[in-house]
Write a protein that holds these residues in place. Structure first.
Motif, PDB file in Angstrom:
ATOM      1  N   ARG A   1       3.002  -8.563  28.415  1.00  0.00           N
ATOM      2  CA  ARG A   1       1.983  -9.282  27.658  1.00  0.00           C
ATOM      3  C   ARG A   1       1.719  -8.596  26.321  1.00  0.00           C
ATOM      4  O   ARG A   1       1.571  -9.255  25.292  1.00  0.00           O
ATOM      5  N   TYR A   2       1.668  -7.266  26.333  1.00  0.00           N
ATOM      6  CA  TYR A   2       1.461  -6.531  25.090  1.00  0.00           C
ATOM      7  C   TYR A   2       2.650  -6.722  24.146  1.00  0.00           C
ATOM      8  O   TYR A   2       2.482  -6.896  22.932  1.00  0.00           O
TER       9      TYR A   2
ATOM     10  N   TYR B   1      -6.828  -8.255  25.117  1.00  0.00           N
ATOM     11  CA  TYR B   1      -6.182  -6.979  25.386  1.00  0.00           C
ATOM     12  C   TYR B   1      -7.194  -5.865  25.595  1.00  0.00           C
ATOM     13  O   TYR B   1      -6.999  -4.979  26.416  1.00  0.00           O
ATOM     14  N   TRP B   2      -8.289  -5.909  24.832  1.00  0.00           N
ATOM     15  CA  TRP B   2      -9.323  -4.887  24.975  1.00  0.00           C
ATOM     16  C   TRP B   2      -9.961  -4.984  26.359  1.00  0.00           C
ATOM     17  O   TRP B   2     -10.222  -3.973  27.007  1.00  0.00           O
TER      18      TRP B   2
ATOM     19  N   SER C   1      -8.985 -15.067  26.927  1.00  0.00           N
ATOM     20  CA  SER C   1     -10.290 -14.638  26.434  1.00  0.00           C
ATOM     21  C   SER C   1     -11.094 -15.803  25.873  1.00  0.00           C
ATOM     22  O   SER C   1     -12.280 -15.654  25.569  1.00  0.00           O
TER      23      SER C   1
ATOM     24  N   GLY D   1       2.568 -10.434  22.883  1.00  0.00           N
ATOM     25  CA  GLY D   1       1.486 -10.646  21.937  1.00  0.00           C
ATOM     26  C   GLY D   1       1.711  -9.917  20.624  1.00  0.00           C
ATOM     27  O   GLY D   1       1.471 -10.464  19.553  1.00  0.00           O
TER      28      GLY D   1
ATOM     29  N   ALA E   1      -5.443 -18.114  24.592  1.00  0.00           N
ATOM     30  CA  ALA E   1      -5.591 -16.837  25.302  1.00  0.00           C
ATOM     31  C   ALA E   1      -6.683 -16.944  26.362  1.00  0.00           C
ATOM     32  O   ALA E   1      -7.635 -17.718  26.232  1.00  0.00           O
TER      33      ALA E   1
ATOM     34  N   LEU F   1      -7.063 -12.663  20.745  1.00  0.00           N
ATOM     35  CA  LEU F   1      -6.024 -11.865  21.405  1.00  0.00           C
ATOM     36  C   LEU F   1      -6.483 -10.429  21.586  1.00  0.00           C
ATOM     37  O   LEU F   1      -6.259  -9.821  22.639  1.00  0.00           O
ATOM     38  N   ALA F   2      -7.131  -9.867  20.576  1.00  0.00           N
ATOM     39  CA  ALA F   2      -7.632  -8.495  20.670  1.00  0.00           C
ATOM     40  C   ALA F   2      -8.683  -8.383  21.775  1.00  0.00           C
ATOM     41  O   ALA F   2      -8.725  -7.394  22.516  1.00  0.00           O
TER      42      ALA F   2
ATOM     43  N   ARG G   1       1.657  -6.456  32.438  1.00  0.00           N
ATOM     44  CA  ARG G   1       0.783  -6.026  31.339  1.00  0.00           C
ATOM     45  C   ARG G   1       1.615  -5.564  30.145  1.00  0.00           C
ATOM     46  O   ARG G   1       1.318  -5.884  28.995  1.00  0.00           O
TER      47      ARG G   1
ATOM     48  N   ALA H   1      -8.532  -6.095  28.990  1.00  0.00           N
ATOM     49  CA  ALA H   1      -7.561  -5.799  30.050  1.00  0.00           C
ATOM     50  C   ALA H   1      -7.221  -4.325  30.152  1.00  0.00           C
ATOM     51  O   ALA H   1      -6.502  -3.918  31.060  1.00  0.00           O
ATOM     52  N   MET H   2      -7.732  -3.515  29.232  1.00  0.00           N
ATOM     53  CA  MET H   2      -7.428  -2.079  29.278  1.00  0.00           C
ATOM     54  C   MET H   2      -8.058  -1.450  30.508  1.00  0.00           C
ATOM     55  O   MET H   2      -9.212  -1.746  30.839  1.00  0.00           O
TER      56      MET H   2
END
Length: 225
Positions: A158-159, A206-207, A60, A162, A58, A202-203, A155, A209-210
């Protein structure tokens, strides 16, 4: 000999996602079977390990991004994913294939019994994981055609990708722990810890990218409407 950061990362990845599962397998106390059956068990075990390792690719993962370019990481992600998915796709067949060389229940009969045993949680989890993995692989292959159908485009894709990967890994690991011959306490703990770290990466992605809410300055007391 001086090794670069890329070389160290590559060696570490091989050690964690291939070396450690093989070590746990070698140290496990499960009775050994025929070479064919053990070979199928090993390649399935490594395929699951490599699928868990996908979460560590990822964006991140700052260490990885500092060493490799995003297109390189994406290419590795694709090669590993399609290879692992191919092995897991054949997993139900690989389970019954050795029966061609044994007496007793025929392979096709064993296969039908296996996929219609709905009173076993392990079997149900395996069927769900297999279906989720199939959707995961097909939608990834046709990603460019599917992206316009998502509300947030890439996006949203991706969500979806994932989230489906998380559901697949949870079901697949639970299935392996429930029914796997080689997933003893040590092997299970290894995969659970590795998976939780991957989920955290992963979290974090996504966090981060919010979309951030725009900052609205407070209205001073003397302001008028």
């Amino acid at each position: 000999m001086n090794f670069s950061g890329k070389t160290y990362t590559f060696i570490a990845a091989l050690a964690v996602f291939i070396g450690l599962p093989l070590l746990f397998y070698a140290l496990g106390e499960a009775p050994r079977r025929s070479i064919l059956k053990e070979s199928f068990s090993l390649i399935t075990l490594l395929a699951v390990s490599l699928m868990v390792g996908q979460f560590f690719l990822a964006r991140s993962n700052a260490t990885l991004l500092n060493l490799f370019k995003p297109p390189q990481i994406q290419k590795v992600h694709k090669y590993i994913a399609y290879s692992a998915v191919g092995v897991i796709f054949l997993h139900p067949v690989l389970i019954v294939l050795p029966r061609y060389f044994e007496g007793g229940v025929k392979p096709w009969d064993a296969f039908l019994t296996m996929i219609t045993t709905f009173d076993s949680l392990g079997i149900l989890l395996g069927l769900f994981a297999w279906g989720a993995m199939l959707v995961l692989g097909v939608t990834a292959y046709f990603r460019k055609k599917l992206i316009p159908h998502f509300s947030a485009r890439y996006r949203g894709w991706r969500y979806f990708h994932g989230g489906l990967a998380v559901a697949f890994i949870i079901a697949a690991l639970w299935h392996a722990i429930e029914l796997g011959r080689h997933t003893d306490i040590a092997m299970s703990a290894f995969f659970v810890i590795l998976t939780l770290i991957g989920f955290a990466l992963l979290a974090k992605l996504y966090w981060g990218a919010m979309p951030k809410k725009p900052h609205t300055p407070p209205i001073s007391e003397g302001a008028t409407t």
